[in-house]
Design an enzyme around this catalytic site. Structure first.
Site, PDB file in Angstrom:
ATOM      1  N   ASP A  68       5.842  -0.173  -0.638  1.00  0.00           N
ATOM      2  CA  ASP A  68       4.734   0.531  -0.002  1.00  0.00           C
ATOM      3  C   ASP A  68       3.596  -0.417   0.358  1.00  0.00           C
ATOM      4  OD1 ASP A  68       3.850   3.020   0.913  1.00  0.00           O
ATOM      5  OD2 ASP A  68       2.529   3.261  -0.817  1.00  0.00           O
ATOM      6  N   GLY A 122      -5.583  15.196   6.689  1.00  0.00           N
ATOM      7  CA  GLY A 122      -5.630  14.701   8.069  1.00  0.00           C
ATOM      8  C   GLY A 122      -4.833  15.573   9.030  1.00  0.00           C
TER       9      GLY A 122
END
Ligand code: AMP
Length: 288
Positions: free
Chosen positions: A37, A223
């Site tokens: 990640d 978002g």
């Protein structure tokens, strides 16, 4: 076994590699792919990723800013370029991954220039239960005054802080905070204001660092779903000609350009898809 480790700094979890050994024992010959990640953040330049502390900590321990949510930032920044058909030379993209954990990245042509998380996901924005960046002396102060260990203090900063703490432990869920804000709860208002304030300052800083921006994209739980949050953050950039289309901004969980045609910067909602990004990386690696 394919071990494609983009980043094997001090942060890699030996359990992941032990998992690979276990797979090899149980499924011999089956390719294993580790997708880190933090790999997106490896694109940063030293002036962005180094902490301004003695060099020995970097050389001995690779202690630096790595960034997290990298799989999401990588995926969404490339999706922004392809969905928005951003032409070459106009690919300065800011991705706002706003969820329970939140981070913002700036990339040029898909290469990470900055990302808000650091050595760990604790750095950066105010989050659901994480404090985000603070004066490191706060840790010493709390440990001294509360007779707390550093480990316990970090657990508190990771799990009991952020908007949860600012809302007086009301909730880390932004839907509850929004309801609290509408009901006039001052702590919920403070929590949301603080969250927005840090997001706004980060976006503004990244625009300056890139000398402008071509697209801003919102992703992750908040978002993708919270039009009010998107509108209130983007309102602060009206001074530079960013305009949001109120109707399009009602979108939830779908790809959509939410800026008006005359907006100086294009603004998108693009759902993240880390599983697809990992699957694509896996196919790329095992078929090469
Ligand atoms: P994630 O970590 O990306 O799964 O996002 C989780 C966060 O998204 C939680 O704090 C939720 O409250 C928030 N969220 C999900 N749906 C909404 C929504 N409709 N409005 C505001 N926040 C939302």
């Amino acid at each position: 076994v394919i071990r494609e480790c983009f980043d094997l700094g001090p942060l890699h979890n030996p359990a992941n590699l032990m998992g690979i050994e276990a797979c090899e024992a149980n499924m011999p010959g089956t390719p294993n792919v580790a997708v880190f990640d933090t790999s997106f953040g490896m694109g940063m330049e030293p002036y962005a990723y180094r902490y301004a502390i003695p060099e020995e900590y970097y050389t001995k321990y690779q202690l630096r800013r790595y960034g997290f949510h990298g799989t999401s930032h990588n995926f969404v920044s490339h999706e922004t370029i392809s969905y928005g058909k951003l032409p070459e030379g106009h690919r300065r993209v800011i991705v706002c991954h706003l969820g329970n954990g939140s981070s913002i990245s700036a990339s040029v042509d898909g290469k990470c220039l900055e990302t808000s998380m650091g050595l760990t996901p604790l750095e950066g924005l105010v989050m659901g239960t994480r404090s985000g960046s603070l004066d490191p002396a706060v840790v010493q102060f709390i440990c001294d005054h509360e007779n707390m260990s550093v480990d316990d203090c970090l657990t508190m900063l990771n799990k009991k802080s952020g908007v949860l703490a600012l809302s007086g432990n009301k909730s880390s869920d932004f839907r509850d905070l929004r309801q609290g804000e509408l009901d006039g709860d001052e702590r919920c208002q403070l929590a949301l204001e603080s969250f927005r304030h840090h997001a706004i300052m980060t976006i503004g800083g990244y625009i300056s660092a890139m000398g402008g921006v071509d697209a801003i994209t919102f992703t992750a739980g908040i978002g993708e779903n919270d039009g009010d949050m998107r509108e209130k953050i983007m309102k602060h950039f009206a001074y530079m000609g960013i305009k949001i289309d109120e109707e399009k901004n009602q979108v939830r969980g779908e790809k959509m350009e939410i800026s008006t045609p005359d907006s100086t910067v294009r603004v998108f909602v693009i759902p993240t898809n880390e599983e697809l990004a990992i699957a694509r990386d896996t196919v790329r690696l095992v078929t090469r």
